[in-house]
Design a protein around this motif. Sequence first.
Motif, PDB file in Angstrom:
ATOM      1  N   LEU A 172       0.835  -1.199   0.000  1.00  0.00           N
ATOM      2  CA  LEU A 172       0.000   0.000   0.000  1.00  0.00           C
ATOM      3  C   LEU A 172       0.875   1.256   0.000  1.00  0.00           C
ATOM      4  O   LEU A 172       0.647   2.185  -0.778  1.00  0.00           O
ATOM      5  CB  LEU A 172      -0.939   0.004   1.213  1.00  0.00           C
ATOM      6  CG  LEU A 172      -1.794   1.256   1.390  1.00  0.00           C
ATOM      7  CD1 LEU A 172      -2.706   1.479   0.188  1.00  0.00           C
ATOM      8  CD2 LEU A 172      -2.604   1.166   2.676  1.00  0.00           C
ATOM      9  N   LEU A 173       1.892   1.275   0.830  1.00  0.00           N
ATOM     10  CA  LEU A 173       2.791   2.433   0.885  1.00  0.00           C
ATOM     11  C   LEU A 173       3.501   2.630  -0.452  1.00  0.00           C
ATOM     12  O   LEU A 173       3.674   3.767  -0.908  1.00  0.00           O
ATOM     13  CB  LEU A 173       3.807   2.273   2.016  1.00  0.00           C
ATOM     14  CG  LEU A 173       3.235   2.403   3.427  1.00  0.00           C
ATOM     15  CD1 LEU A 173       4.274   2.009   4.460  1.00  0.00           C
ATOM     16  CD2 LEU A 173       2.716   3.808   3.672  1.00  0.00           C
ATOM     17  N   GLY A 174       3.912   1.541  -1.084  1.00  0.00           N
ATOM     18  CA  GLY A 174       4.542   1.640  -2.402  1.00  0.00           C
ATOM     19  C   GLY A 174       3.603   2.264  -3.422  1.00  0.00           C
ATOM     20  O   GLY A 174       4.012   3.116  -4.227  1.00  0.00           O
ATOM     21  N   LYS A 175       2.341   1.852  -3.405  1.00  0.00           N
ATOM     22  CA  LYS A 175       1.344   2.413  -4.326  1.00  0.00           C
ATOM     23  C   LYS A 175       1.108   3.888  -4.037  1.00  0.00           C
ATOM     24  O   LYS A 175       1.046   4.713  -4.957  1.00  0.00           O
ATOM     25  CB  LYS A 175       0.020   1.652  -4.236  1.00  0.00           C
ATOM     26  CG  LYS A 175      -0.039   0.431  -5.068  1.00  0.00           C
ATOM     27  CD  LYS A 175       0.067   0.827  -6.532  1.00  0.00           C
ATOM     28  CE  LYS A 175       0.030  -0.385  -7.412  1.00  0.00           C
ATOM     29  NZ  LYS A 175       0.472  -0.098  -8.775  1.00  0.00           N
ATOM     30  N   LEU A 176       0.970   4.223  -2.761  1.00  0.00           N
ATOM     31  CA  LEU A 176       0.747   5.622  -2.408  1.00  0.00           C
ATOM     32  C   LEU A 176       1.910   6.490  -2.868  1.00  0.00           C
ATOM     33  O   LEU A 176       1.710   7.604  -3.356  1.00  0.00           O
ATOM     34  CB  LEU A 176       0.530   5.764  -0.896  1.00  0.00           C
ATOM     35  CG  LEU A 176      -0.738   5.116  -0.336  1.00  0.00           C
ATOM     36  CD1 LEU A 176      -0.781   5.279   1.186  1.00  0.00           C
ATOM     37  CD2 LEU A 176      -1.995   5.672  -0.983  1.00  0.00           C
ATOM     38  N   ARG A 177       3.105   5.976  -2.737  1.00  0.00           N
ATOM     39  CA  ARG A 177       4.286   6.709  -3.195  1.00  0.00           C
ATOM     40  C   ARG A 177       4.230   6.896  -4.709  1.00  0.00           C
ATOM     41  O   ARG A 177       4.505   7.978  -5.224  1.00  0.00           O
ATOM     42  CB  ARG A 177       5.555   5.960  -2.783  1.00  0.00           C
ATOM     43  CG  ARG A 177       6.821   6.748  -3.080  1.00  0.00           C
ATOM     44  CD  ARG A 177       8.028   6.077  -2.531  1.00  0.00           C
ATOM     45  NE  ARG A 177       8.243   4.804  -3.213  1.00  0.00           N
ATOM     46  CZ  ARG A 177       9.281   4.014  -3.020  1.00  0.00           C
ATOM     47  NH1 ARG A 177      10.192   4.348  -2.146  1.00  0.00           N
ATOM     48  NH2 ARG A 177       9.420   2.900  -3.681  1.00  0.00           N
ATOM     49  N   GLU A 178       3.847   5.840  -5.437  1.00  0.00           N
ATOM     50  CA  GLU A 178       3.698   5.938  -6.893  1.00  0.00           C
ATOM     51  C   GLU A 178       2.654   6.981  -7.277  1.00  0.00           C
ATOM     52  O   GLU A 178       2.787   7.648  -8.305  1.00  0.00           O
ATOM     53  CB  GLU A 178       3.273   4.592  -7.483  1.00  0.00           C
ATOM     54  CG  GLU A 178       4.353   3.550  -7.558  1.00  0.00           C
ATOM     55  CD  GLU A 178       3.825   2.223  -8.096  1.00  0.00           C
ATOM     56  OE1 GLU A 178       2.854   2.234  -8.890  1.00  0.00           O
ATOM     57  OE2 GLU A 178       4.378   1.180  -7.720  1.00  0.00           O
ATOM     58  N   PHE A 179       1.611   7.109  -6.457  1.00  0.00           N
ATOM     59  CA  PHE A 179       0.536   8.053  -6.732  1.00  0.00           C
ATOM     60  C   PHE A 179       0.900   9.486  -6.341  1.00  0.00           C
ATOM     61  O   PHE A 179       0.103  10.396  -6.497  1.00  0.00           O
ATOM     62  CB  PHE A 179      -0.743   7.645  -5.993  1.00  0.00           C
ATOM     63  CG  PHE A 179      -1.339   6.334  -6.439  1.00  0.00           C
ATOM     64  CD1 PHE A 179      -1.126   5.829  -7.713  1.00  0.00           C
ATOM     65  CD2 PHE A 179      -2.121   5.598  -5.575  1.00  0.00           C
ATOM     66  CE1 PHE A 179      -1.675   4.622  -8.121  1.00  0.00           C
ATOM     67  CE2 PHE A 179      -2.687   4.396  -5.966  1.00  0.00           C
ATOM     68  CZ  PHE A 179      -2.458   3.905  -7.242  1.00  0.00           C
ATOM     69  N   GLY A 180       2.105   9.670  -5.802  1.00  0.00           N
ATOM     70  CA  GLY A 180       2.573  11.008  -5.467  1.00  0.00           C
ATOM     71  C   GLY A 180       2.177  11.504  -4.095  1.00  0.00           C
ATOM     72  O   GLY A 180       2.232  12.699  -3.819  1.00  0.00           O
ATOM     73  N   PHE A 181       1.804  10.598  -3.205  1.00  0.00           N
ATOM     74  CA  PHE A 181       1.463  10.999  -1.846  1.00  0.00           C
ATOM     75  C   PHE A 181       2.718  11.471  -1.124  1.00  0.00           C
ATOM     76  O   PHE A 181       3.796  10.907  -1.286  1.00  0.00           O
ATOM     77  CB  PHE A 181       0.857   9.823  -1.074  1.00  0.00           C
ATOM     78  CG  PHE A 181      -0.621   9.638  -1.274  1.00  0.00           C
ATOM     79  CD1 PHE A 181      -1.489   9.737  -0.198  1.00  0.00           C
ATOM     80  CD2 PHE A 181      -1.149   9.364  -2.525  1.00  0.00           C
ATOM     81  CE1 PHE A 181      -2.856   9.558  -0.366  1.00  0.00           C
ATOM     82  CE2 PHE A 181      -2.506   9.193  -2.706  1.00  0.00           C
ATOM     83  CZ  PHE A 181      -3.369   9.288  -1.632  1.00  0.00           C
ATOM     84  N   THR A 182       2.575  12.505  -0.322  1.00  0.00           N
ATOM     85  CA  THR A 182       3.675  12.964   0.513  1.00  0.00           C
ATOM     86  C   THR A 182       3.789  12.025   1.719  1.00  0.00           C
ATOM     87  O   THR A 182       2.864  11.250   2.004  1.00  0.00           O
ATOM     88  CB  THR A 182       3.420  14.394   1.033  1.00  0.00           C
ATOM     89  OG1 THR A 182       2.273  14.372   1.894  1.00  0.00           O
ATOM     90  CG2 THR A 182       3.205  15.372  -0.106  1.00  0.00           C
ATOM     91  N   ILE A 183       4.882  12.128   2.435  1.00  0.00           N
ATOM     92  CA  ILE A 183       5.053  11.327   3.642  1.00  0.00           C
ATOM     93  C   ILE A 183       3.932  11.638   4.635  1.00  0.00           C
ATOM     94  O   ILE A 183       3.353  10.732   5.234  1.00  0.00           O
ATOM     95  CB  ILE A 183       6.441  11.577   4.289  1.00  0.00           C
ATOM     96  CG1 ILE A 183       7.554  11.017   3.396  1.00  0.00           C
ATOM     97  CG2 ILE A 183       6.514  10.972   5.684  1.00  0.00           C
ATOM     98  CD1 ILE A 183       7.522   9.510   3.223  1.00  0.00           C
TER      99      ILE A 183
END
Length: 114
Positions: free
Chosen positions: A51-62
Motif C-alpha cells: 500500500l505504501l509503495g502504491k501511495l508513493r507511486e501516486f505522489g502521496f507525501t510522507i
Amino acid sequence: MYKISEFAELTGLSKETLRYYAEVGLLEPAYINPDNHYRYYDDGSFFLALLLGKLREFGFTIQEMISVMEDESFEHLEDLLLEKKKKIQEEIDSLNLRMGEIDEFLKSGKEDAE
C-alpha cells in the motif's frame, strides 16, 4: 519472518526506504533483534508495504501517507485517492494551458520574423 533485504525484494521498497518508513512511524518492523539490531518483517507487514509503495507511486507525501496509516480502517482512503486524482487533473490542466501559451508565443515569434 523476513530479513529487511528479503522484505525489500518482496515489496519493491529499498532497505533505505524501509528504514526511513520505520523512523517516521509508517511501517515498523515486526521484530528487531536486540543483539544485532536486524529488522524482521512478517506477512502482516506485506500488505501495508505494498500500500505504501502504491501511495508513493501516486505522489502521496510522507505526511499524507502517515495520515492514511493512522486511519487503520482505511475509511478515508478512497476520499484521499479521489482528492489526489483531482489535484493531478488540475496539474495536467495547468500544464496543458502553459503548453498552449508556449505554442502561441512561438507562433507569434514566427509571425513577427516574417
